[in-house]
Design a protein around this motif. Structure first.
Motif, PDB file in Angstrom:
ATOM      1  N   GLU A   8       0.731  -1.083  -0.019  1.00  0.00           N
ATOM      2  CA  GLU A   8       0.127   0.063   0.103  1.00  0.00           C
ATOM      3  C   GLU A   8       0.920   1.259  -0.024  1.00  0.00           C
ATOM      4  O   GLU A   8       1.823   1.210   0.666  1.00  0.00           O
ATOM      5  N   ARG A   9       0.508   2.248  -0.634  1.00  0.00           N
ATOM      6  CA  ARG A   9       1.346   3.543  -0.785  1.00  0.00           C
ATOM      7  C   ARG A   9       0.208   4.611  -0.842  1.00  0.00           C
ATOM      8  O   ARG A   9      -0.695   4.588  -1.565  1.00  0.00           O
ATOM      9  N   ASN A  10       0.757   5.831  -0.136  1.00  0.00           N
ATOM     10  CA  ASN A  10      -0.135   7.081  -0.268  1.00  0.00           C
ATOM     11  C   ASN A  10       0.570   7.870  -1.438  1.00  0.00           C
ATOM     12  O   ASN A  10       1.676   8.342  -1.466  1.00  0.00           O
ATOM     13  N   MET A  11      -0.468   8.128  -2.315  1.00  0.00           N
ATOM     14  CA  MET A  11       0.204   8.840  -3.635  1.00  0.00           C
ATOM     15  C   MET A  11      -0.412  10.182  -3.641  1.00  0.00           C
ATOM     16  O   MET A  11      -1.492  10.447  -3.472  1.00  0.00           O
ATOM     17  N   GLN A  12       0.521  11.193  -4.033  1.00  0.00           N
ATOM     18  CA  GLN A  12       0.085  12.592  -3.855  1.00  0.00           C
ATOM     19  C   GLN A  12       0.253  12.834  -5.586  1.00  0.00           C
ATOM     20  O   GLN A  12       1.023  12.631  -6.256  1.00  0.00           O
ATOM     21  N   LEU A  13      -0.897  13.645  -5.885  1.00  0.00           N
ATOM     22  CA  LEU A  13      -1.232  13.647  -7.280  1.00  0.00           C
ATOM     23  C   LEU A  13      -1.640  15.340  -7.314  1.00  0.00           C
ATOM     24  O   LEU A  13      -2.237  15.833  -6.558  1.00  0.00           O
ATOM     25  N   HIS A  14      -0.854  16.052  -8.446  1.00  0.00           N
ATOM     26  CA  HIS A  14      -0.993  17.380  -8.534  1.00  0.00           C
ATOM     27  C   HIS A  14      -2.250  17.511  -9.388  1.00  0.00           C
ATOM     28  O   HIS A  14      -2.937  16.941 -10.068  1.00  0.00           O
ATOM     29  N   PRO A  15      -3.081  18.738  -8.998  1.00  0.00           N
ATOM     30  CA  PRO A  15      -4.453  18.665  -9.447  1.00  0.00           C
ATOM     31  C   PRO A  15      -4.567  18.775 -10.921  1.00  0.00           C
ATOM     32  O   PRO A  15      -5.684  18.427 -11.455  1.00  0.00           O
ATOM     33  N   ARG A  16      -3.303  19.146 -11.660  1.00  0.00           N
ATOM     34  CA  ARG A  16      -3.434  19.067 -13.138  1.00  0.00           C
ATOM     35  C   ARG A  16      -3.789  17.864 -13.771  1.00  0.00           C
ATOM     36  O   ARG A  16      -4.041  17.941 -14.854  1.00  0.00           O
ATOM     37  N   GLY A  50      -0.691  -5.216 -10.558  1.00  0.00           N
ATOM     38  CA  GLY A  50      -2.225  -4.970 -10.744  1.00  0.00           C
ATOM     39  C   GLY A  50      -2.355  -3.823  -9.650  1.00  0.00           C
ATOM     40  O   GLY A  50      -1.590  -3.928  -8.599  1.00  0.00           O
ATOM     41  N   ILE A  51      -3.699  -3.351  -9.646  1.00  0.00           N
ATOM     42  CA  ILE A  51      -3.939  -2.417  -8.665  1.00  0.00           C
ATOM     43  C   ILE A  51      -5.282  -2.818  -7.987  1.00  0.00           C
ATOM     44  O   ILE A  51      -6.318  -3.526  -8.559  1.00  0.00           O
ATOM     45  N   GLU A  52      -5.102  -3.369  -6.529  1.00  0.00           N
ATOM     46  CA  GLU A  52      -6.233  -3.698  -5.841  1.00  0.00           C
ATOM     47  C   GLU A  52      -7.349  -2.673  -5.674  1.00  0.00           C
ATOM     48  O   GLU A  52      -8.453  -3.092  -5.827  1.00  0.00           O
ATOM     49  N   ASN A  53      -7.054  -1.551  -5.378  1.00  0.00           N
ATOM     50  CA  ASN A  53      -8.026  -0.632  -4.650  1.00  0.00           C
ATOM     51  C   ASN A  53      -7.270   0.812  -4.687  1.00  0.00           C
ATOM     52  O   ASN A  53      -6.288   0.812  -4.026  1.00  0.00           O
ATOM     53  N   ILE A  54      -8.368   1.919  -5.036  1.00  0.00           N
ATOM     54  CA  ILE A  54      -7.545   3.019  -4.770  1.00  0.00           C
ATOM     55  C   ILE A  54      -8.764   3.819  -4.026  1.00  0.00           C
ATOM     56  O   ILE A  54     -10.001   3.946  -3.973  1.00  0.00           O
ATOM     57  N   GLY A  55      -8.369   4.245  -2.659  1.00  0.00           N
ATOM     58  CA  GLY A  55      -9.219   4.683  -1.789  1.00  0.00           C
ATOM     59  C   GLY A  55      -9.519   6.426  -2.291  1.00  0.00           C
ATOM     60  O   GLY A  55      -9.186   6.901  -3.179  1.00  0.00           O
ATOM     61  N   LYS A  56     -10.319   6.823  -1.025  1.00  0.00           N
ATOM     62  CA  LYS A  56     -10.686   8.134  -1.527  1.00  0.00           C
ATOM     63  C   LYS A  56      -9.600   9.282  -1.296  1.00  0.00           C
ATOM     64  O   LYS A  56      -8.839   9.186  -0.442  1.00  0.00           O
ATOM     65  N   GLY A  57      -9.686  10.249  -2.222  1.00  0.00           N
ATOM     66  CA  GLY A  57      -8.555  11.222  -2.377  1.00  0.00           C
ATOM     67  C   GLY A  57      -8.721  12.119  -1.180  1.00  0.00           C
ATOM     68  O   GLY A  57     -10.102  12.356  -0.760  1.00  0.00           O
ATOM     69  N   LEU A  58      -7.825  12.637  -0.595  1.00  0.00           N
ATOM     70  CA  LEU A  58      -7.681  13.551   0.467  1.00  0.00           C
ATOM     71  C   LEU A  58      -7.091  15.015   0.036  1.00  0.00           C
ATOM     72  O   LEU A  58      -6.059  14.891  -0.277  1.00  0.00           O
ATOM     73  N   LYS A  71      -3.803   0.584  -3.010  1.00  0.00           N
ATOM     74  CA  LYS A  71      -2.945  -0.862  -2.695  1.00  0.00           C
ATOM     75  C   LYS A  71      -2.877  -1.561  -4.116  1.00  0.00           C
ATOM     76  O   LYS A  71      -3.693  -1.576  -4.978  1.00  0.00           O
ATOM     77  N   TYR A  72      -1.826  -2.142  -4.299  1.00  0.00           N
ATOM     78  CA  TYR A  72      -1.298  -2.842  -5.562  1.00  0.00           C
ATOM     79  C   TYR A  72      -0.658  -3.943  -5.301  1.00  0.00           C
ATOM     80  O   TYR A  72      -0.098  -4.244  -4.261  1.00  0.00           O
ATOM     81  N   GLN A  73      -0.739  -4.807  -6.323  1.00  0.00           N
ATOM     82  CA  GLN A  73      -0.022  -6.365  -6.375  1.00  0.00           C
ATOM     83  C   GLN A  73       1.102  -5.924  -6.986  1.00  0.00           C
ATOM     84  O   GLN A  73       1.453  -5.258  -8.028  1.00  0.00           O
ATOM     85  N   CYS A  74       2.271  -6.633  -6.337  1.00  0.00           N
ATOM     86  CA  CYS A  74       3.608  -6.436  -6.977  1.00  0.00           C
ATOM     87  C   CYS A  74       4.684  -7.541  -6.745  1.00  0.00           C
ATOM     88  O   CYS A  74       4.152  -8.458  -5.963  1.00  0.00           O
ATOM     89  N   VAL A  75       5.701  -7.915  -7.876  1.00  0.00           N
ATOM     90  CA  VAL A  75       6.292  -9.053  -7.594  1.00  0.00           C
ATOM     91  C   VAL A  75       7.804  -8.315  -6.941  1.00  0.00           C
ATOM     92  O   VAL A  75       7.978  -7.236  -7.333  1.00  0.00           O
TER      93      VAL A  75
END
Ligand SMILES: [Zn+2]
Lengths: 176, 491
Positions: A8-16, A50-58, A71-75
């Motif tokens: 799991e990782r918290n991704m920060q995304l720019h509004p653009r 693969g991506i398991e789930n993307i939660g609500k953005g804050l 949440k993502y699957q990885c090797v």
């Protein structure tokens, strides 16, 4: 050893990047951020599968950036003590040789090289048996056993041995 | 809780590991008179004959400069062989210690007590820590063996590197940081010196050329070393095994020990009848030291005194460990003595060994004869070996009988504790808590009984002779322990 796990990782995304392609943008940024990195806990992240789930953005106060828990699957690849690996020799010197198995660097010191192999210096420093039938030099492929790992938060380094049955050179591109 | 096997362990370990330890500072030349190698062994040996000891007193006994002794003791403290205690001392505190010493010597040094003039500054005390010594020695052996084996097999060892310039150590896991682009060696991060692989040091010592031949020779040398170690340290390992299941002697902290010792002193000197602490000379400060004994500790402790009262007699040692209730086993075991014969260099007078350990019977029996004559003034009983043997057996039997009886009585006494608590609490003028008073009076009561028991018991066998045996012990202690002790330390 390879594992397929969920992280799991918290991704920060720019509004653009907000818009129709938000999801794709998020995933491609995740791949860019995560693949090839190493964590002491899980090992090297080889690939996201693969991506398991993307939660609500804050929305962050003040910046407008949005944080998504993903949440993502990885090797992942994590070396263990006692594990047998195949690796490519990258450097040979008097103290031993270095090899790489994918992202992992391994050092084999000269006292863990069979006693009948001797160091030869020169343009292509190498370890050679007295009859010259086996030679370890740069770009050789060797099979080795890991006897120790140093796991930092962002790095894993191993030491190995080829002083055991069925270990040593498995393929030498120079002679092939 | 016999001390003797542990003392033997200490002595063996001292000779194995601390024989050529010198505690000189680095700036002093290690030549001639200043060479104090061997002192470590002497100090350890001396400590096996003591419990808690004031370091000044020990220095005096050993005719050592106190600074030198302190340096040695500090070394042993670091080695985790001894525990030390330092305290600012008032005259009273010193007296408590003196009283405790007097008690362990069964009040024979009572006279000395008054002479001691103590200034008000810090005194240090030290004592062997048997439990820790056992662990330390085992760990040391384990490390020795592991290091040699690992190096011998050359397997699964993380190669270590050392910088000859600054002494900094690295291992193979640091390899990535140590490589240099210029040449094919590893370089120190600190001073850029060329690192040396550690196991090559052995090869270098024998002037090896560092290649194949040297490697093979090193292998042989290692194998040889490992074998030698197994052989030479065998007595030590045997002793470790022997000690394995024995209860470790614990003297406790300095304060606890003093408290116990002064109490025991009272018991041995038979002044348990007086309940007033100020009357008994050893009891100085006793009333102020909180006593927290429970029944079990007390039984063991009384026995400890008996043990020290007859240090050269193996039979008492048997009885001592037999308190756990399997007298029969222990007796037969030590009777035939599974102990090895000590090498001559290990045998010193005043050491408390069985005859079998000494590898001789003659001397002991002669001693018996002499002292028997001295004490009873009856020449006719100057006996041969056989006589003494049977006499001793008799004594052992009587002693067991007494021991059993005493244990039963102690149990009874424990039952009666509450009663005593009430009846005696008035007699003690100290303002300690009720519970402690109860403990105290109970103990004194019990010891009173013990005293009677001890003197009467051997008489059950055959009155005249067993009395002599009883005295023999005193004689052996007095001559063997006291005088010879000093002899040995001076030499
Ligand atoms: Zn250095």
């Amino acid at each position: 050893m390879f594992f397929h796990i969920v992280l799991e990782r918290n991704m920060q995304l720019h509004p653009r990047y907000f818009g129709r392609n938000l999801r794709e943008n998020l995933v491609s940024k995740l791949m860019k951020d995560v693949e090839g990195t190493c964590s002491g806990r899980h090992g090297f992240v080889v690939a996201i599968t693969g991506i398991e789930n993307i939660g609500k953005g804050l929305i962050r106060d003040g910046t407008g950036f949005v944080t998504f828990p993903v949440k993502y699957q990885c090797v992942v690849f994590r070396p263990f003590k006692g594990e047998i690996l195949e690796a490519v020799v990258t450097m040979v010197n008097k103290m031993g040789f270095f090899a790489e198995a994918g992202p992992v660097q391994i050092f084999v010191s000269n006292h863990l090289i069979p006693d009948d192999m001797e160091f030869q210096s020169g343009d292509m420093p190498n370890y050679t048996t007295s009859d010259g039938s086996v030679k370890i030099q740069k770009d050789c492929e060797v099979r080795l056993k890991i006897i120790g790992t140093r796991v930092d938060a962002t790095e894993i380094f191993c030491i190995g041995t080829i002083k055991d049955d069925f270990l040593g050179v498995i393929n030498d591109p120079a002679t092939a | 809780m016999s001390v003797e096997p542990f003392n033997r362990l200490v002595k063996l370990a001292a000779r194995a590991f601390y024989d050529d330890i010198t505690t000189k500072g680095d700036n002093q030349p290690k030549t001639g008179r200043s060479d104090n190698r061997g002192i470590a062994v002497v100090v350890l040996d001396a400590l096996t004959r003591r419990q808690w000891v004031r370091e000044e007193d020990l220095a005096k006994d050993l005719k050592l400069h106190s600074k030198q002794l302190r340096r040695t003791l500090r070394f042993f403290e670091e080695e985790k062989l001894i525990t030390r205690d330092h305290r600012k001392e008032t005259a009273k505190g010193a007296k408590i210690y003196s009283a405790a010493v007097a008690a362990t010597a069964e009040g024979q040094r009572n006279a000395k007590e008054g002479e001691e003039k103590i200034k008000l500054h810090t005194h240090s005390y030290c004592c062997l820590d048997y439990a820790q010594i056992y662990d330390v020695v085992r760990y040391r052996l384990h490390r020795l063996r592991k290091k040699l084996k690992d190096e011998l097999e050359n397997k699964n060892t993380v190669q270590e590197y050392i910088c000859p310039n600054c002494g900094r150590r690295y291992n193979a896991l640091d390899a990535l940081r140590l490589v240099s682009p210029d040449d094919e060696y590893f370089h120190c991060e600190n001073c850029n010196g060329e690192l040396v692989a550690e196991s090559d040091k052995l090869a270098a010592q024998e002037g090896g050329d560092g290649d194949d031949n040297a490697r093979r020779r090193r292998r042989e040398k290692l194998k040889d070393m490992l074998q030698k170690m197994e052989v030479q340290l065998k007595p030590l390992m045997d002793q470790l095994n022997r000690v394995k299941d024995l209860a470790v002697p614990e003297f406790g902290s300095l304060q606890a020990w003093e408290a116990r010792a002064s109490v025991a002193g009272r018991a041995v000197n038979g002044d348990s009848s007086s309940n007033d602490p100020s009357k008994s000379s050893q009891g100085l400060g006793y009333g102020r030291t909180p006593m927290t004994f429970i029944g079990e500790t007390k039984v063991k402790f009384v026995l400890l005194i008996y043990d020290s009262a007859s240090t050269s007699d193996c039979t008492v040692e048997v009885a001592f460990s037999g308190i756990e209730g399997k007298e029969e086993d222990v007796k037969s075991q030590t009777g035939s003595s599974g102990l090895k014969v000590l090498p001559p260099w290990m045998i010193k007078q005043g050491m408390n060994l069985t005859k079998e350990q000494r590898g001789e019977v003659k001397q002991e029996s002669k001693m018996d004869g002499i002292s028997a004559a001295e004490f009873s003034h009856e020449k006719k009983s100057t006996s041969d070996d056989v006589d003494n043997k049977s006499l001793q057996d008799e004594y052992v039997k009587a002693y067991y009988a007494a021991l059993l009886k005493k244990q039963q009585e102690l149990e009874e006494a424990a039952k009666n504790q509450e009663l005593l608590q009430v009846s005696n609490s008035n007699a003690v003028p100290e303002s300690v808590s009720n519970r402690q008073v109860g403990m105290k009076s109970k103990r004194e009561e019990d010891e009173g009984e013990d005293d009677v028991e001890w003197e009467e018991a051997p008489t059950g066998g055959n009155s005249g002779e067993s009395y002599k045996v009883n005295d023999l012990n005193v004689e052996a202690e007095a001559s063997g322990e006291e005088e010879d002790d000093i002899d040995w330390e001076e030499g």
